[in-house]
Design an enzyme around this catalytic site. Structure first.
Site, PDB file in Angstrom:
ATOM      1  N   LYS A  83     -12.331  46.724  -0.966  1.00 64.93           N
ATOM      2  CA  LYS A  83     -11.546  47.960  -0.992  1.00 64.93           C
ATOM      3  C   LYS A  83     -12.275  49.035  -1.788  1.00 64.93           C
ATOM      4  CE  LYS A  83      -6.792  49.461  -2.102  1.00 64.93           C
ATOM      5  NZ  LYS A  83      -5.505  49.003  -2.678  1.00 64.93           N
ATOM      6  N   SER A 160      -1.612  49.694  -0.036  1.00 62.61           N
ATOM      7  CA  SER A 160      -2.724  50.620   0.109  1.00 62.61           C
ATOM      8  C   SER A 160      -4.025  49.970   0.582  1.00 62.61           C
ATOM      9  CB  SER A 160      -2.988  51.321  -1.235  1.00 62.61           C
ATOM     10  OG  SER A 160      -3.344  50.376  -2.245  1.00 62.61           O
ATOM     11  N   SER A 184       0.273  46.011  -2.465  1.00 63.24           N
ATOM     12  CA  SER A 184      -0.817  46.562  -1.666  1.00 63.24           C
ATOM     13  C   SER A 184      -1.750  45.556  -1.017  1.00 63.24           C
ATOM     14  CB  SER A 184      -1.649  47.538  -2.513  1.00 63.24           C
ATOM     15  OG  SER A 184      -0.928  48.722  -2.740  1.00 63.24           O
TER      16      SER A 184
END
Length: 484
Positions: A83, A160, A184
């Site tokens: 990420k 996210s 997330s």
């Protein structure tokens, strides 16, 4: 006989490592196949950076090792994505926001470094909701764009950590890293038919399972953690074991497990989600799982007194600490916030900079959070529960909002809810109380959308929770790949 492209794309992380260690599959061939897959599926916006030369060079180094050396690498030749808010040496870490675009940290986050040391190959950085402050992964930054769900590209993948989830679901990589503050890793796992894990955080000391200080663009030091994501729970256990040095999962049987069903987290569900979740319960109960209804009537109130004040108040100081520690190109939170591209995130940062919940922070952290932690721990103990179980999200994936990024949703015609609130309701209590949470696929709706089930476990019982997840997965199975 050479591996076909389809055979390579179908490999789980565990299977891929075994094939490379045995010499049946060359890491260079596998990496080349996945790089081509990433390029072909670029319209999904799963990645912000693709590491072409570096990934192939790393694969060549793996292939050059003698078999005895490969056997010592638990992730030999495994391609992963990371990420874009997790520090990676030599690769951009932008957190999906314009002010940090092009910023390259000097060192890898410890969790990333442990995976690389074990033989993993970073294929690229994964797109995300800007600054991790959202659950849709609809990013308005000019260098990114909305991450698209591979089961229906008009829908959100969750966030996210949406880019990591989509890369895994779309067979660009078999595994990767996300982060989890309120859900997330687990929300995008649920919406994309994959598996996501939030490890124990506790109060942040010895109870914290993953230690990545100042190595992740933060929201809240109390709530943030890196978490592995993959297509199977067994692969989550593989990555978790490498990051922590843990041994094999404990052996357990489904029959006799006591699993709590918290009433508040089974209310107000979208009908198609509840249908899939209840069908999974029926199958698990037939295998001997004992389901224990638990009222947990105070759960939502206690959680609500903690989550917002902690995240909104801590973000300003925590982001500043990361900017300074990493010698970032912007040196103040205000300067970074001034360039935020996503309307929903800009609105949140207005609240962060104004510290609108600051007066509630001390009570949230020192009174309400301990009460929540005690309440959850007492539920596990008094009912002799191995885990809690509920749908990861109240509803399946919804359409991408290209105007506001995150507005409202309606569940089966009920009054509209804020999108973030609707999707966070079930995942947030584990984040707030610091216990481990795991989302795994439960099945698919009649319209072909994935549904996730979440298992939450007692603090520190991460490996046992993963073992329960593996047992559930063996019964419920994995989902078919999206048609792309």
């Amino acid at each position: 006989m050479p591996w076909t492209v389809d055979e390579q794309l179908a490999l789980t992380a565990t299977q891929a490592v075994a094939a490379i260690q045995s010499g049946r599959l060359k890491a260079t061939d596998y990496v080349a196949t996945l790089l081509a897959r990433a390029a072909a599926l670029s319209s999904l916006n799963a990645l912000t950076t693709l590491e072409l030369d570096g990934a192939l060079a790393a694969a060549q180094r793996i292939d050059a090792l003698p078999a005895s050396a490969k056997a010592l690498l638990p992730l030999a030749g495994l391609p992963i994505v990371v990420k874009d808010n997790i520090n990676t040496a030599g690769l951009q870490t932008s957190a999906g926001t314009p002010a940090l675009e092009g910023f390259i940290p000097k060192a890898n986050a410890p969790s990333v470094q442990r995976l690389i040391d074990a033989g993993a190959i970073v294929l690229g950085k994964a797109n995300m909701h800007e600054l991790a402050f959202g659950i849709t992964s609809t990013n308005f930054a000019t260098h990114a764009g909305p991450v698209r769900n591979p089961y229906d590209p008009t829908l959100i993948p969750g966030g996210s950590s949406g880019g990591t989830a989509v890369a895994i679901a779309a067979r660009i990589v078999p595994a990767g890293l996300g982060t989890d503050t309120g859900g997330s890793t687990r929300i995008p796992a649920a919406l994309t038919g994959t598996a996501g894990f939030r490890p124990s955080v506790g109060n942040g000391g010895a109870e914290r399972r993953y230690h990545d200080p100042n190595a992740v663009v933060p929201i809240s030091h109390t709530r943030d953690t890196v978490g592995p994501m993959a297509r199977t729970v067994a692969d989550l256990a593989l990555l978790d074991g490498v990051i922590t040095g843990a041994g094999a999962l404990p052996e357990l049987a489904l029959s006799g497990l006591r699993i709590g069903l918290p009433a508040p987290l089974w209310e107000g569900l979208e009908r198609q989600v509840e249908d899939v979740a209840r069908a999974a319960l029926t199958r698990l109960e037939a295998a001997g799982v004992v389901f224990v209804p638990v009222a947990m009537s105070e759960l939502e109130h206690l959680n609500g007194m903690v989550g917002g004040p902690v995240a909104i108040h801590e973000a300003r100081d925590d982001v500043l600490a990361w900017l300074v520690a990493n010698d970032a190109p912007v040196r103040t939170v205000a300067d970074m916030a001034a360039r935020i591209a996503s309307p929903d995130v800009r609105a949140i940062y207005d609240s962060v900079l104004a510290d609108v919940l600051g007066t509630h922070y001390a009570a949230a952290l020192n009174h309400w959070r301990p009460r929540l932690q005690q309440y959850v721990a007492a539920t596990f103990a008094s009912q002799r529960l191995d885990a809690l179980l509920f749908p990861t999200t109240r509803l399946a994936a919804v359409p991408i909002d290209n105007v506001h990024g995150s507005s409202t949703v309606s569940i089966d015609g009920a009054p509209p809810l804020e999108t973030m609130d609707a999707f966070l309701r079930n995942t947030d209590p584990a984040s707030t109380s610091g216990i481990p949470g795991l989302s795994l696929p439960a099945g698919m709706t009649a319209s072909g959308l994935p549904v996730g089930l979440e298992l939450d476990g007692p603090l520190g019982e991460d490996r046992r929770l993963l073992a329960i997840g593996v047992a559930f997965e063996q019964l419920l199975g994995v989902l078919p790949a999206p048609v792309l």
